[in-house]
Design a protein around this motif. Sequence first.
Motif, mmCIF file in Angstrom:
data_model
loop_
_atom_site.group_PDB
_atom_site.id
_atom_site.type_symbol
_atom_site.label_atom_id
_atom_site.label_comp_id
_atom_site.label_asym_id
_atom_site.label_seq_id
_atom_site.Cartn_x
_atom_site.Cartn_y
_atom_site.Cartn_z
ATOM 1 N N PRO A 1 0.807 -1.225 0.000
ATOM 2 C CA PRO A 1 0.000 0.000 0.000
ATOM 3 C C PRO A 1 0.840 1.275 0.000
ATOM 4 C CG PRO A 1 -0.130 -1.101 2.122
ATOM 5 C CD PRO A 1 0.673 -1.987 1.250
ATOM 6 N N LEU A 2 2.156 1.145 0.221
ATOM 7 C CA LEU A 2 2.989 2.349 0.262
ATOM 8 C C LEU A 2 3.653 2.659 -1.075
ATOM 9 C CD1 LEU A 2 4.777 1.851 3.702
ATOM 10 C CD2 LEU A 2 2.753 3.207 3.191
ATOM 11 N N LEU A 3 3.672 1.674 -1.989
ATOM 12 C CA LEU A 3 4.423 1.825 -3.235
ATOM 13 C C LEU A 3 4.059 3.097 -3.987
ATOM 14 C CD1 LEU A 3 4.235 -1.820 -4.610
ATOM 15 C CD2 LEU A 3 6.314 -0.615 -3.961
ATOM 16 N N PHE A 4 2.752 3.386 -4.058
ATOM 17 C CA PHE A 4 2.381 4.593 -4.784
ATOM 18 C C PHE A 4 1.553 5.543 -3.934
ATOM 19 C CE2 PHE A 4 -0.849 1.565 -5.627
ATOM 20 C CZ PHE A 4 -0.180 0.461 -6.126
ATOM 21 N N THR A 5 1.845 5.548 -2.639
ATOM 22 C CA THR A 5 1.270 6.580 -1.770
ATOM 23 C C THR A 5 2.414 7.318 -1.082
ATOM 24 O OG1 THR A 5 0.988 4.911 -0.044
ATOM 25 C CG2 THR A 5 -0.908 5.425 -1.384
ATOM 26 N N ALA A 6 3.176 6.590 -0.222
ATOM 27 C CA ALA A 6 4.338 7.216 0.422
ATOM 28 C C ALA A 6 5.498 7.306 -0.570
ATOM 29 C CB ALA A 6 4.758 6.414 1.647
ATOM 30 N N PHE A 7 5.575 6.346 -1.479
ATOM 31 C CA PHE A 7 6.494 6.308 -2.610
ATOM 32 C C PHE A 7 7.955 6.022 -2.246
ATOM 33 C CE2 PHE A 7 8.942 8.116 -6.198
ATOM 34 C CZ PHE A 7 8.402 7.329 -7.193
ATOM 35 N N GLY A 8 8.433 6.474 -1.094
ATOM 36 C CA GLY A 8 9.845 6.293 -0.753
ATOM 37 C C GLY A 8 10.644 7.534 -1.057
ATOM 38 N N ASN A 9 11.794 7.633 -0.404
ATOM 39 C CA ASN A 9 12.594 8.846 -0.492
ATOM 40 C C ASN A 9 13.997 8.495 -0.026
ATOM 41 O OD1 ASN A 9 13.648 11.443 -0.244
ATOM 42 N ND2 ASN A 9 11.740 12.276 0.560
ATOM 43 N N ARG A 10 15.013 8.954 -0.753
ATOM 44 C CA ARG A 10 16.372 8.606 -0.339
ATOM 45 C C ARG A 10 16.931 9.600 0.682
ATOM 46 N NH1 ARG A 10 18.850 4.809 -2.388
ATOM 47 N NH2 ARG A 10 20.900 5.683 -2.050
ATOM 48 N N PHE A 11 16.176 10.639 0.954
ATOM 49 C CA PHE A 11 16.663 11.673 1.868
ATOM 50 C C PHE A 11 15.693 11.860 3.020
ATOM 51 C CE2 PHE A 11 18.111 12.409 -2.422
ATOM 52 C CZ PHE A 11 19.478 12.386 -2.234
ATOM 53 N N TRP A 12 16.024 12.817 3.887
ATOM 54 C CA TRP A 12 15.110 13.137 4.982
ATOM 55 C C TRP A 12 13.845 13.765 4.432
ATOM 56 C CZ3 TRP A 12 15.260 11.237 9.573
ATOM 57 C CH2 TRP A 12 16.471 10.857 10.139
ATOM 58 N N ASN A 13 12.757 13.481 5.103
ATOM 59 C CA ASN A 13 11.510 14.142 4.736
ATOM 60 C C ASN A 13 11.183 15.164 5.821
ATOM 61 O OD1 ASN A 13 8.652 14.516 5.344
ATOM 62 N ND2 ASN A 13 8.302 13.322 3.497
ATOM 63 N N HIS A 14 11.096 16.446 5.419
ATOM 64 C CA HIS A 14 10.786 17.475 6.415
ATOM 65 C C HIS A 14 9.370 17.986 6.267
ATOM 66 C CE1 HIS A 14 14.898 17.454 7.723
ATOM 67 N NE2 HIS A 14 15.297 17.590 6.483
ATOM 68 N N ASP A 15 8.635 17.392 5.351
ATOM 69 C CA ASP A 15 7.314 17.920 5.037
ATOM 70 C C ASP A 15 6.406 16.727 4.717
ATOM 71 O OD1 ASP A 15 5.081 19.045 4.012
ATOM 72 O OD2 ASP A 15 6.082 20.186 2.424
ATOM 73 N N LEU A 16 5.386 16.543 5.543
ATOM 74 C CA LEU A 16 4.554 15.349 5.395
ATOM 75 C C LEU A 16 3.750 15.347 4.095
ATOM 76 C CD1 LEU A 16 3.320 14.787 9.054
ATOM 77 C CD2 LEU A 16 5.171 13.636 7.847
ATOM 78 N N SER A 17 3.731 16.466 3.378
ATOM 79 C CA SER A 17 3.033 16.456 2.092
ATOM 80 C C SER A 17 3.972 16.063 0.953
ATOM 81 C CB SER A 17 2.401 17.820 1.826
ATOM 82 O OG SER A 17 3.405 18.795 1.757
#
Lengths: 327, 286
Positions: free
Chosen positions: B215-231
């Motif tokens: 369920p995360l593959l195309f919602t949260a998508f993933g990120n190689r860096f820090w996320n500072h913004d929940l949007s």
Amino acid sequence: MPVATAMLEDQDSAASRMAAPSRFGDKAFEWLTLGMALAVILLVFLIGWQLARGSTLAIQKFGFHFLTTSTWDPVAEQFGALPFIYGTVVSSLIALLIAVPLSIGTAVYLTELAPLWIRQPIVSLVEMLAAIPSVILGLWGIFVMIPWLRDYLFPLLKKLFGWTPFFTGPIYGTSMLAGGMIIAVMILPIITSVSREILRSVPKLQREAAYALGATRWEVTRIAVLSYARKGLFGAGILGLGRALGETMAVTMVIGNTPQIAVSLFKPGYTLASVIANEFTEATSDIYLQALFEIGLVLFGVTIVVNLLAQLLLKTMTTKTATRAVQ
Amino acid sequence: MHSKDKDRHRWRKFKSGLVSFGTLAAAVLVIAPLGLVFFHLLVNGAGAVNWDFFTQLPKPVGAPGGGMVNAIVGSLELLALGSAVGIPIGVLGGVYLAEYGSARGNAMLRFIADVLNGVPSITWGVVVYGLVVLRFKGFSAYAGGLALGLIMIPLILRTTEEVILLVPNGYREASLALGIARWKTIVNVVMKTASKGIITGILLALARIGGETAPLLFTAFGNRFWNHDLSQPIAALPLQIFTYAISPYDDWHRQAWAGALVLVMGIFCINVLVRILTRDRAGTST
């Protein structure tokens, strides 16, 4: 203690309530919880509506052919889901063929035959297996299971059963059979624990009557327990089928992801869930995305029907469904 | 005649023994994958789990080392967002099923919740993609959290209902007899008594969704860096494991094993906690 605190909190407002017993709080709380409970109905409709809305164009354009044609060509914008339906059905059937006998055997062992001291530890281990995430099983599948299948099991199968069409052709490792096997591991725990719950619900008198007639342990199990629990065990298998159809990550990692319909189980395949997982973020055109939404709709429709059937079968066996022990 | 009976009896005994052995073998085969997965996780993962793994960001291809701290934190953030959706709806819905409603209507709701539990998790990803990602034009932590939260609802609803039904009626009657409003009775007496069980249900749901990838593959998508913004897209441990596992690089494979080991350990810690919490309620949890 909780009663006492609640009473203390209430004391200051006691006078006013005695004057005019307001039922506003009660009504509000009941409506609030009702709203939350109704969320489950809302969710079912939400899924159906969202999937249907997302695939309107594809449904209009391809119609029924979507389910019966096997060309999947995003460049030419030709979309037929048959290879994925085939892959989902075949891999799930392989999984059931492996998992159902093993699970029911384990359940019989756990309720009828095993020494008492060993039962709880095995139940705990089965629950631990259920807790392993699909993606981790897939990782293990890629790096451990696939090489082993390629080097040992598949050549052996080919030697023994190469004369049937199911075990022919080159061996890559990633294949329909590997996909089915990894799904089997994923659904073993749920079928085992539901079957165990079903067998435990068989009345003791059944067994005692059979023992009194001089039956051996296996005869007791077969005559008094298994035949009595037949329907419930069937339900457990169907529940497992429901999980197998929707299993995504582990299968995607070992099935080979090739949209083809091949008789040989050594050939790679593709499932409905896998194609969504792999291609969703790559869908460049609207119609491509719509086709993937439609695949989601097909998958949702099939799993809902299968799960409804499973729950109906299980409900007639036990008043309490056992599906929660292993989710 | 006599010996024929004896033979027959021996044959029946033999058959019974054979089947007993068969079921034992089945049990061993069911447990075997657990042992194998654990063994290989330790062999392949233990070497790569080190301080860097918990403190560093992922390194680019080719550069050895690096860690998954962003994915670990991302997973925790997603679990928190999911909880914000799943816990209130699940718990209060469960309260309704246990305390209010008609037997028939509730049986229906229960039935639907069980069916909902069987919906493939990837379906939730597609639905949330349509609801949130398309609408707000981008993958985000909110979308991932919502997908996980929706999965939690039927899970928590059913466990909450079950433990609330275990609270003896005498408690409710004692409280109501003191003139305490029904809703306060439910919140302060019934839910408080059942709180251990409710928390157990929540923990089990968290353990389940903590490993969810689809369920995360195309919602949260993933990120190689820090996320500072929940949007914005956010990393998650299961997603990172998937990406690394299907990559062609040995370094990444090692990291995938390490991530898998950490994830499994986290999930098992929750399960042990659940076992401790439910120890004195023998027979209700298994």
